[in-house]
Design a protein around this motif. Structure first.
Motif, PDB file in Angstrom:
ATOM      1  N   ILE A 115       0.839  -1.205   0.000  1.00 38.43           N
ATOM      2  CA  ILE A 115       0.000   0.000   0.000  1.00 38.43           C
ATOM      3  C   ILE A 115       0.871   1.251   0.000  1.00 38.43           C
ATOM      4  O   ILE A 115       0.652   2.189  -0.783  1.00 38.43           O
ATOM      5  CB  ILE A 115      -0.939  -0.005   1.222  1.00 38.43           C
ATOM      6  N   CYS A 116       1.863   1.283   0.887  1.00 47.16           N
ATOM      7  CA  CYS A 116       2.748   2.454   0.981  1.00 47.16           C
ATOM      8  C   CYS A 116       3.506   2.670  -0.330  1.00 47.16           C
ATOM      9  O   CYS A 116       3.613   3.802  -0.825  1.00 47.16           O
ATOM     10  CB  CYS A 116       3.731   2.278   2.132  1.00 47.16           C
ATOM     11  N   ALA A 117       4.038   1.581  -0.887  1.00 41.44           N
ATOM     12  CA  ALA A 117       4.824   1.693  -2.111  1.00 41.44           C
ATOM     13  C   ALA A 117       3.958   2.158  -3.279  1.00 41.44           C
ATOM     14  O   ALA A 117       4.372   3.025  -4.073  1.00 41.44           O
ATOM     15  CB  ALA A 117       5.476   0.348  -2.430  1.00 41.44           C
ATOM     16  N   GLU A 118       2.758   1.611  -3.397  1.00 38.72           N
ATOM     17  CA  GLU A 118       1.903   1.994  -4.536  1.00 38.72           C
ATOM     18  C   GLU A 118       1.410   3.424  -4.395  1.00 38.72           C
ATOM     19  O   GLU A 118       1.334   4.161  -5.383  1.00 38.72           O
ATOM     20  CB  GLU A 118       0.724   1.030  -4.655  1.00 38.72           C
ATOM     21  N   ARG A 119       1.091   3.828  -3.190  1.00 43.79           N
ATOM     22  CA  ARG A 119       0.672   5.216  -3.003  1.00 43.79           C
ATOM     23  C   ARG A 119       1.819   6.177  -3.319  1.00 43.79           C
ATOM     24  O   ARG A 119       1.606   7.259  -3.890  1.00 43.79           O
ATOM     25  CB  ARG A 119       0.190   5.420  -1.563  1.00 43.79           C
ATOM     26  N   TYR A 120       3.031   5.788  -2.952  1.00 44.34           N
ATOM     27  CA  TYR A 120       4.203   6.606  -3.284  1.00 44.34           C
ATOM     28  C   TYR A 120       4.337   6.762  -4.798  1.00 44.34           C
ATOM     29  O   TYR A 120       4.565   7.866  -5.304  1.00 44.34           O
ATOM     30  CB  TYR A 120       5.454   5.956  -2.696  1.00 44.34           C
ATOM     31  N   LEU A 121       4.178   5.670  -5.524  1.00 46.04           N
ATOM     32  CA  LEU A 121       4.294   5.734  -6.983  1.00 46.04           C
ATOM     33  C   LEU A 121       3.174   6.570  -7.594  1.00 46.04           C
ATOM     34  O   LEU A 121       3.400   7.332  -8.547  1.00 46.04           O
ATOM     35  CB  LEU A 121       4.272   4.321  -7.562  1.00 46.04           C
ATOM     36  N   VAL A 122       1.969   6.442  -7.057  1.00 48.53           N
ATOM     37  CA  VAL A 122       0.845   7.219  -7.575  1.00 48.53           C
ATOM     38  C   VAL A 122       1.082   8.717  -7.390  1.00 48.53           C
ATOM     39  O   VAL A 122       0.766   9.529  -8.267  1.00 48.53           O
ATOM     40  CB  VAL A 122      -0.461   6.787  -6.877  1.00 48.53           C
ATOM     41  N   ILE A 123       1.660   9.096  -6.255  1.00 50.00           N
ATOM     42  CA  ILE A 123       1.873  10.512  -5.956  1.00 50.00           C
ATOM     43  C   ILE A 123       3.020  11.098  -6.772  1.00 50.00           C
ATOM     44  O   ILE A 123       2.896  12.173  -7.361  1.00 50.00           O
ATOM     45  CB  ILE A 123       2.140  10.702  -4.448  1.00 50.00           C
ATOM     46  N   PHE A 124       4.140  10.393  -6.822  1.00 53.20           N
ATOM     47  CA  PHE A 124       5.355  10.970  -7.398  1.00 53.20           C
ATOM     48  C   PHE A 124       5.591  10.569  -8.855  1.00 53.20           C
ATOM     49  O   PHE A 124       6.346  11.240  -9.557  1.00 53.20           O
ATOM     50  CB  PHE A 124       6.565  10.579  -6.541  1.00 53.20           C
ATOM     51  N   SER A 197       8.653   5.116   1.773  1.00 51.37           N
ATOM     52  CA  SER A 197       7.415   5.564   1.130  1.00 51.37           C
ATOM     53  C   SER A 197       6.587   6.412   2.078  1.00 51.37           C
ATOM     54  O   SER A 197       6.039   7.453   1.680  1.00 51.37           O
ATOM     55  CB  SER A 197       6.604   4.351   0.664  1.00 51.37           C
ATOM     56  N   THR A 198       6.501   5.990   3.333  1.00 50.68           N
ATOM     57  CA  THR A 198       5.682   6.722   4.300  1.00 50.68           C
ATOM     58  C   THR A 198       6.258   8.104   4.579  1.00 50.68           C
ATOM     59  O   THR A 198       5.515   9.101   4.641  1.00 50.68           O
ATOM     60  CB  THR A 198       5.572   5.917   5.605  1.00 50.68           C
ATOM     61  N   VAL A 199       7.566   8.181   4.765  1.00 45.50           N
ATOM     62  CA  VAL A 199       8.200   9.482   5.006  1.00 45.50           C
ATOM     63  C   VAL A 199       8.003  10.400   3.805  1.00 45.50           C
ATOM     64  O   VAL A 199       7.727  11.602   3.962  1.00 45.50           O
ATOM     65  CB  VAL A 199       9.698   9.301   5.322  1.00 45.50           C
ATOM     66  N   SER A 200       8.126   9.872   2.603  1.00 40.47           N
ATOM     67  CA  SER A 200       7.918  10.683   1.399  1.00 40.47           C
ATOM     68  C   SER A 200       6.490  11.201   1.324  1.00 40.47           C
ATOM     69  O   SER A 200       6.246  12.371   0.976  1.00 40.47           O
ATOM     70  CB  SER A 200       8.249   9.862   0.148  1.00 40.47           C
ATOM     71  N   ILE A 201       5.519  10.337   1.636  1.00 43.13           N
ATOM     72  CA  ILE A 201       4.120  10.769   1.627  1.00 43.13           C
ATOM     73  C   ILE A 201       3.889  11.844   2.683  1.00 43.13           C
ATOM     74  O   ILE A 201       3.192  12.842   2.439  1.00 43.13           O
ATOM     75  CB  ILE A 201       3.194   9.556   1.873  1.00 43.13           C
ATOM     76  N   PHE A 202       4.482  11.666   3.848  1.00 38.49           N
ATOM     77  CA  PHE A 202       4.314  12.645   4.928  1.00 38.49           C
ATOM     78  C   PHE A 202       4.913  14.003   4.544  1.00 38.49           C
ATOM     79  O   PHE A 202       4.298  15.048   4.781  1.00 38.49           O
ATOM     80  CB  PHE A 202       4.966  12.126   6.204  1.00 38.49           C
ATOM     81  N   ILE A 203       6.096  13.993   3.949  1.00 39.34           N
ATOM     82  CA  ILE A 203       6.725  15.253   3.514  1.00 39.34           C
ATOM     83  C   ILE A 203       5.867  15.945   2.470  1.00 39.34           C
ATOM     84  O   ILE A 203       5.671  17.168   2.509  1.00 39.34           O
ATOM     85  CB  ILE A 203       8.144  14.981   2.967  1.00 39.34           C
ATOM     86  N   LEU A 215      -6.983   9.232   2.289  1.00 29.88           N
ATOM     87  CA  LEU A 215      -6.231   7.995   2.106  1.00 29.88           C
ATOM     88  C   LEU A 215      -4.836   8.118   2.706  1.00 29.88           C
ATOM     89  O   LEU A 215      -4.344   7.188   3.357  1.00 29.88           O
ATOM     90  CB  LEU A 215      -6.139   7.651   0.621  1.00 29.88           C
ATOM     91  N   ASP A 216      -4.176   9.261   2.506  1.00 28.96           N
ATOM     92  CA  ASP A 216      -2.840   9.442   3.066  1.00 28.96           C
ATOM     93  C   ASP A 216      -2.876   9.449   4.591  1.00 28.96           C
ATOM     94  O   ASP A 216      -1.974   8.898   5.244  1.00 28.96           O
ATOM     95  CB  ASP A 216      -2.238  10.747   2.551  1.00 28.96           C
ATOM     96  N   ILE A 217      -3.903  10.060   5.164  1.00 27.93           N
ATOM     97  CA  ILE A 217      -4.062  10.038   6.618  1.00 27.93           C
ATOM     98  C   ILE A 217      -4.240   8.598   7.108  1.00 27.93           C
ATOM     99  O   ILE A 217      -3.634   8.179   8.099  1.00 27.93           O
ATOM    100  CB  ILE A 217      -5.262  10.893   7.054  1.00 27.93           C
TER     101      ILE A 217
END
Length: 308
Positions: A115-124, A197-203, A215-217
């Motif tokens: 989940i973390c990895a895919e959300r990271y890819l979707v965002i960046f 991935s989580t740190v990147s999403i948080f930043i 979803l990020d929350i």
């Protein structure tokens, strides 16, 4: 699992000194009501996700986390009657239940990492994801992770169960290499991917001008819960192959309590994130909104409907 270095459960707590007995019993008994709440909560989440299925990549992931939580909880309900109600439970059945618990424990970790990895890819890298990701990617990834967890559970049972070995030397020769492999796979690869991935999403959440997506929350809160309740247990039980544990019975009971807390809190994360500033809607909409990728936590007249 039974008599392995990796997985201690309340079904195989060894005899303990009298001064540890009361604390151990208190921890285990405290786990039961939490486990009941967790079982009901994750059961409701599974039913709602299944009956209100959406074509969202993250619905399937969180559905499988709820299923993994239920698998983890089964051992608590099987072991407690054996310990305190003198219910006869065959060792083979209890061993299989403990393997299912280990399977669920690993699967929850692996899917949360996905989940973390895919959300990271979707965002960046949204263009890359849109171009290469198929509609069956979530199904394939989930199946692979369940298969990997099954494989690890079986190999662990074969390599690290002391009942297969006569001497400690035989046990060490087979179990230590497997433990090193687990450390590399889980603590180096999976935990690194989850953390990065989580740190990147948080930043990104802190630097973007708009309020964060629900979803990020949900992802960040679930990862934080995992780090508090799951990671210490995983590290202690992995390192126990080299170092003797003090107060083994209390350690085992505490790991079960932390697992129950993790399973119980997860459904409430969906509920709280989903109903934030919107408290007069059906519970299903709360769960759906908690996994909405574009809707912000800010209150406003316009609600985004895009699911990713």
């Amino acid at each position: 699992m039974t008599e392995t270095h990796i997985w201690y459960t309340i079904g195989n707590i060894p005899k303990q000194p009298a001064n540890e007995h009361f604390l151990k019993d208190l921890i285990i008994i405290s786990s039961i009501p939490i486990a009941i709440v967790a079982f009901i909560g994750n059961g409701i989440v599974c039913c709602l996700f299944w009956s209100k299925w959406k074509s969202s990549r993250f619905f399937l992931y969180f559905l499988n986390i709820a299923i993994a939580n239920i698998a983890i909880l089964i051992n608590v309900f099987v072991s407690f009657p054996k310990l305190y109600l003198q219910v006869r439970i065959y060792n083979l059945f209890q061993h299989l239940v403990q393997m299912v618990q280990y399977l669920g424990h690993n699967t929850r970790f692996y899917i949360l990492t996905a989940i973390c990895a895919e959300r990271y890819l979707v965002i960046f890298f949204p263009a890359l994801v849109k171009h290469y990701r198929s509609q069956y990617t979530s199904v394939i990834v989930t199946g692979i992770l369940w298969g990997l967890s099954c494989l690890i559970s079986v190999v662990d049972d074969l390599a690290c169960s002391r009942r297969f070995y006569i001497t400690n030397m035989e046990y060490t020769v087979h179990c230590v290499p497997f433990t090193i492999l687990i450390i590399i796979l889980e603590l180096v690869i999976f935990l690194f991917i989850m953390g990065f991935s989580t740190v990147s999403i948080f930043i990104r959440m802190q630097t973007q001008p708009t309020p964060p997506a629900r979803l990020d929350i949900t992802i960040l809160t679930t990862v934080l819960l995992f780090l508090v309740t799951d990671t210490p247990t995983r590290m202690i039980q992995t390192l126990s192959v080299w170092f003797a544990l003090n107060n083994v019975s209390i350690t085992i009971a505490t790991t079960e309590l932390l697992d129950c807390i993790n399973c119980a809190v997860t459904p409430f994360i969906f509920l709280i994130v989903g109903c934030w500033k919107k408290t007069s809607e059906p519970i299903w909409l709360f769960l759906e909104r908690a996994l909405t990728a574009e809707e912000s936590m800010a209150e406003g007249p316009q609600v985004e409907q895009e699911q990713v």
